[in-house]
Motif scaffolding. Structure first.
Motif, PDB file in Angstrom:
ATOM      1  N   CYS A 180       0.859  -1.193   0.000  1.00 21.52           N
ATOM      2  CA  CYS A 180       0.000   0.000   0.000  1.00 21.52           C
ATOM      3  C   CYS A 180       0.889   1.234   0.000  1.00 21.52           C
ATOM      4  CB  CYS A 180      -0.915   0.009   1.217  1.00 21.52           C
ATOM      5  SG  CYS A 180      -1.993  -1.430   1.343  1.00 21.52           S
ATOM      6  N   ASP A 181       0.926   1.938  -1.125  1.00 16.92           N
ATOM      7  CA  ASP A 181       1.784   3.110  -1.288  1.00 16.92           C
ATOM      8  C   ASP A 181       0.965   4.367  -1.026  1.00 16.92           C
ATOM      9  OD1 ASP A 181       3.611   5.011  -1.961  1.00 16.92           O
ATOM     10  OD2 ASP A 181       4.068   4.225  -3.950  1.00 16.92           O
ATOM     11  N   GLU A 182       0.963   4.840   0.235  1.00 20.92           N
ATOM     12  CA  GLU A 182       0.202   6.034   0.635  1.00 20.92           C
ATOM     13  C   GLU A 182      -1.254   5.901   0.173  1.00 20.92           C
ATOM     14  OE1 GLU A 182       1.260   8.456   2.479  1.00 20.92           O
ATOM     15  OE2 GLU A 182       3.417   8.758   2.204  1.00 20.92           O
ATOM     16  N   ALA A 183      -1.850   4.740   0.439  1.00 23.30           N
ATOM     17  CA  ALA A 183      -3.158   4.409  -0.137  1.00 23.30           C
ATOM     18  C   ALA A 183      -4.292   5.297   0.347  1.00 23.30           C
ATOM     19  CB  ALA A 183      -3.494   2.943   0.162  1.00 23.30           C
ATOM     20  N   THR A 184      -4.114   6.004   1.464  1.00 20.52           N
ATOM     21  CA  THR A 184      -5.199   6.835   1.986  1.00 20.52           C
ATOM     22  C   THR A 184      -4.870   8.328   1.976  1.00 20.52           C
ATOM     23  OG1 THR A 184      -4.378   6.580   4.264  1.00 20.52           O
ATOM     24  CG2 THR A 184      -6.004   4.980   3.497  1.00 20.52           C
ATOM     25  N   SER A 185      -3.713   8.701   1.436  1.00 20.35           N
ATOM     26  CA  SER A 185      -3.272  10.094   1.522  1.00 20.35           C
ATOM     27  C   SER A 185      -4.180  11.060   0.767  1.00 20.35           C
ATOM     28  CB  SER A 185      -1.841  10.234   1.004  1.00 20.35           C
ATOM     29  OG  SER A 185      -0.943   9.544   1.849  1.00 20.35           O
ATOM     30  N   ALA A 186      -4.849  10.580  -0.285  1.00 20.56           N
ATOM     31  CA  ALA A 186      -5.695  11.459  -1.085  1.00 20.56           C
ATOM     32  C   ALA A 186      -7.149  11.455  -0.616  1.00 20.56           C
ATOM     33  CB  ALA A 186      -5.625  11.037  -2.556  1.00 20.56           C
ATOM     34  N   LEU A 187      -7.414  10.855   0.541  1.00 20.17           N
ATOM     35  CA  LEU A 187      -8.792  10.673   0.999  1.00 20.17           C
ATOM     36  C   LEU A 187      -9.077  11.516   2.237  1.00 20.17           C
ATOM     37  CD1 LEU A 187      -8.934   6.777   0.676  1.00 20.17           C
ATOM     38  CD2 LEU A 187      -9.590   8.483  -1.042  1.00 20.17           C
ATOM     39  N   ASP A 188     -10.355  11.845   2.437  1.00 23.23           N
ATOM     40  CA  ASP A 188     -10.749  12.574   3.637  1.00 23.23           C
ATOM     41  C   ASP A 188     -10.743  11.614   4.827  1.00 23.23           C
ATOM     42  OD1 ASP A 188     -13.594  11.455   4.160  1.00 23.23           O
ATOM     43  OD2 ASP A 188     -13.696  12.054   2.055  1.00 23.23           O
ATOM     44  N   PRO A 189     -10.775  12.136   6.069  1.00 24.45           N
ATOM     45  CA  PRO A 189     -10.647  11.269   7.255  1.00 24.45           C
ATOM     46  C   PRO A 189     -11.707  10.167   7.346  1.00 24.45           C
ATOM     47  CG  PRO A 189     -10.287  13.561   7.865  1.00 24.45           C
ATOM     48  CD  PRO A 189     -10.737  13.573   6.429  1.00 24.45           C
ATOM     49  N   GLU A 190     -12.952  10.491   7.025  1.00 21.73           N
ATOM     50  CA  GLU A 190     -14.003   9.468   7.125  1.00 21.73           C
ATOM     51  C   GLU A 190     -13.772   8.352   6.119  1.00 21.73           C
ATOM     52  OE1 GLU A 190     -18.890   9.066   6.864  1.00 21.73           O
ATOM     53  OE2 GLU A 190     -17.933  11.032   6.671  1.00 21.73           O
ATOM     54  N   THR A 191     -13.425   8.726   4.876  1.00 21.51           N
ATOM     55  CA  THR A 191     -13.165   7.721   3.853  1.00 21.51           C
ATOM     56  C   THR A 191     -11.923   6.914   4.191  1.00 21.51           C
ATOM     57  OG1 THR A 191     -14.151   9.209   2.214  1.00 21.51           O
ATOM     58  CG2 THR A 191     -12.877   7.366   1.378  1.00 21.51           C
ATOM     59  N   THR A 192     -10.914   7.580   4.759  1.00 24.28           N
ATOM     60  CA  THR A 192      -9.707   6.872   5.190  1.00 24.28           C
ATOM     61  C   THR A 192     -10.054   5.759   6.157  1.00 24.28           C
ATOM     62  OG1 THR A 192      -8.210   8.745   4.845  1.00 24.28           O
ATOM     63  CG2 THR A 192      -7.547   7.119   6.484  1.00 24.28           C
ATOM     64  N   GLN A 193     -10.922   6.041   7.128  1.00 27.38           N
ATOM     65  CA  GLN A 193     -11.316   5.028   8.103  1.00 27.38           C
ATOM     66  C   GLN A 193     -12.000   3.844   7.429  1.00 27.38           C
ATOM     67  OE1 GLN A 193     -10.583   4.718  11.419  1.00 27.38           O
ATOM     68  NE2 GLN A 193      -9.195   6.400  10.878  1.00 27.38           N
ATOM     69  N   SER A 194     -12.841   4.115   6.431  1.00 23.88           N
ATOM     70  CA  SER A 194     -13.533   3.015   5.755  1.00 23.88           C
ATOM     71  C   SER A 194     -12.565   2.154   4.953  1.00 23.88           C
ATOM     72  CB  SER A 194     -14.642   3.561   4.845  1.00 23.88           C
ATOM     73  OG  SER A 194     -14.096   4.218   3.709  1.00 23.88           O
ATOM     74  N   ILE A 195     -11.548   2.784   4.334  1.00 24.76           N
ATOM     75  CA  ILE A 195     -10.561   2.021   3.571  1.00 24.76           C
ATOM     76  C   ILE A 195      -9.682   1.198   4.516  1.00 24.76           C
ATOM     77  CG2 ILE A 195      -8.527   2.196   2.091  1.00 24.76           C
ATOM     78  CD1 ILE A 195     -11.176   2.622   0.629  1.00 24.76           C
ATOM     79  N   LEU A 196      -9.298   1.777   5.652  1.00 22.58           N
ATOM     80  CA  LEU A 196      -8.497   1.023   6.622  1.00 22.58           C
ATOM     81  C   LEU A 196      -9.287  -0.159   7.176  1.00 22.58           C
ATOM     82  CD1 LEU A 196      -6.691   3.885   8.595  1.00 22.58           C
ATOM     83  CD2 LEU A 196      -5.791   2.477   6.735  1.00 22.58           C
ATOM     84  N   ALA A 197     -10.575   0.048   7.410  1.00 26.36           N
ATOM     85  CA  ALA A 197     -11.416  -1.062   7.882  1.00 26.36           C
ATOM     86  C   ALA A 197     -11.479  -2.171   6.837  1.00 26.36           C
ATOM     87  CB  ALA A 197     -12.827  -0.548   8.201  1.00 26.36           C
ATOM     88  N   LEU A 198     -11.556  -1.792   5.560  1.00 28.39           N
ATOM     89  CA  LEU A 198     -11.565  -2.793   4.492  1.00 28.39           C
ATOM     90  C   LEU A 198     -10.243  -3.549   4.444  1.00 28.39           C
ATOM     91  CD1 LEU A 198     -12.774  -4.140   1.988  1.00 28.39           C
ATOM     92  CD2 LEU A 198     -12.001  -2.164   0.641  1.00 28.39           C
ATOM     93  N   LEU A 199      -9.126  -2.835   4.577  1.00 29.46           N
ATOM     94  CA  LEU A 199      -7.822  -3.506   4.566  1.00 29.46           C
ATOM     95  C   LEU A 199      -7.671  -4.457   5.745  1.00 29.46           C
ATOM     96  CD1 LEU A 199      -5.477  -0.566   3.479  1.00 29.46           C
ATOM     97  CD2 LEU A 199      -6.173  -2.534   2.107  1.00 29.46           C
ATOM     98  N   ARG A 200      -8.173  -4.056   6.916  1.00 30.75           N
ATOM     99  CA  ARG A 200      -8.133  -4.960   8.079  1.00 30.75           C
ATOM    100  C   ARG A 200      -8.952  -6.216   7.810  1.00 30.75           C
ATOM    101  NH1 ARG A 200      -8.450  -0.127  11.222  1.00 30.75           N
ATOM    102  NH2 ARG A 200     -10.714  -0.302  11.293  1.00 30.75           N
TER     103      ARG A 200
END
Length: 371
Positions: free
Chosen positions: A191-211
């Protein structure tokens, strides 16, 4: 690579590596291992120097550092998008440094990669973007359709299969990127800065998906970021890079609870509560009046797994105890955080209060006095 070839390759391991694996048997189980890795650009710019890290199978491993620290250079040596200038990269104990083109193609199908800016083809639908690597690999159509359908369901985009990237939100685009990275059933996900372009709420949803992907598929995830919040929320262990060198590494709770290097401390600063300016302006180094309160800072570094017993703590301090600021969170089962307390009317001196507070916190400090 066959088991026989892997064994032959391991016979070439230098004696120094053999000694290390005897002293640290977990190195033999490492999924990805860097051995004295170095990378130099144009013969003068040293991006990486002396990197020694073992990433275990199935863990979420974080690499963090400021811009230019060498994060991207390091992660891209795993799939040989970057060729190291020195040292070695081992995957399942096999040195990938001398792989020819055919073996590299096979290797890269075992390693998925998610990018910061999604890298989707704008003229293709969600379905076509996910299907493309399978078509390139010559996978028959029925198998392609089944795989794409399963992956879109996994990332929650089964209803968006006909949409084009321009019709998607940033989070949805990244979900397409994640689905595409999984088409070849990889063992490792980069994951190369996979959430850097996302807002905080969307970042949380992507991290939850990765988990969830890590849990369900058992993938080893290697993640680079400049955000400590991302490391806290998903990673098991972390290394901190600065100028191409590792300056700190360990379990996430340990690095968060007691950062040793100034770079780690700087990266953690946005997540920590600084002394409020209003309180700082009133703080006095000495007790200027009888009703002045002692201000204590209590820090919980995670070495104790139980949350602090506030009732017992306040009782031990005596007098009137007020919570000015702070909180305690749990990371990997360890209690970490900070409390700012104001104590007045106690029968104990400031030093006695500090000593008593130290029975509940790993660090206790008298900051001064406020009226």
């Amino acid at each position: 690579m066959s088991a026989a070839n892997a064994r032959l390759r391991n016979l070439d391991t230098p004696p120094r590596d053999a000694e290390q694996t005897q002293l640290h048997p977990e190195l033999n189980r490492a999924h990805v291992r860097f051995i004295n890795l170095g990378k130099t650009y144009d013969g003068t710019v040293q991006a990486l120097h002396g990197i020694d890290v073992a990433i275990q199978r199935g863990e979420v491993f974080g690499i963090i550092g400021r811009s230019g620290a060498g994060k991207s250079s390091l992660i891209r040596t795993i799939n040989r998008l970057e060729q190291p200038s020195s040292g070695r990269v081992l995957i399942d104990q096999v040195d990938i440094g001398d792989f020819d083109e055919d073996r590299l193609v096979a290797l890269r199908r075992r390693i998925g990669m998610i990018f910061q800016h999604f890298n989707l083809m704008s003229a293709k639908t969600v379905w076509q973007n996910v299907e493309l690597p399978l078509k390139v690999a010559g996978i028959p159509k029925p198998q392609r359709e089944q795989k794409v359908r399963e992956l879109l369901e996994l990332v929650g985009l089964q209803d968006k299969h006909k949409a084009y990237p321009a019709q998607l939100s940033g989070g949805q685009k990244q979900r397409v990127g994640i689905a595409r990275s999984l088409v070849h059933d990889p063992e490792i996900l980069l994951c190369d800065e996979a959430t850097s372009a996302l807002d905080p709420e969307t970042t949380q949803s992507i991290l939850a998906l990765l988990r969830e992907i890590n849990r369900r598929l058992g993938l080893t995830i290697v993640l680079i970021t400049h955000e400590m919040a991302v490391i806290r929320d998903i990673c098991d262990r972390v290394v901190v890079l600065e100028h191409g060198k590792i300056v700190e590494q360990g379990p996430v709770w340990q690095v968060f609870g007691s950062p040793q290097h100034t770079v780690s401390q700087t990266l953690l600063a946005p997540l920590q509560h600084a002394l409020p300016q209003e309180l700082q302006s009133r703080l006095q180094p000495t007790q200027v009046s009888a009703d002045a309160a002692v201000v204590l800072r209590l820090q919980f570094t995670g070495s104790a797994t139980d949350e602090p017993d506030l009732a017992a703590l306040f009782g031990a301090l005596g007098g009137r105890v007020r919570l000015l600021q702070g909180g305690v969170e749990r990371i990997q089962g360890h209690a970490l955080g900070q409390l700012l307390l104001a104590v007045n009317g106690s029968a104990h001196s400031a030093e006695e209060l500090r000593n008593r507070a130290a029975n509940w916190a790993q660090q206790a400090q008298v900051l001064g006095y406020v009226v």
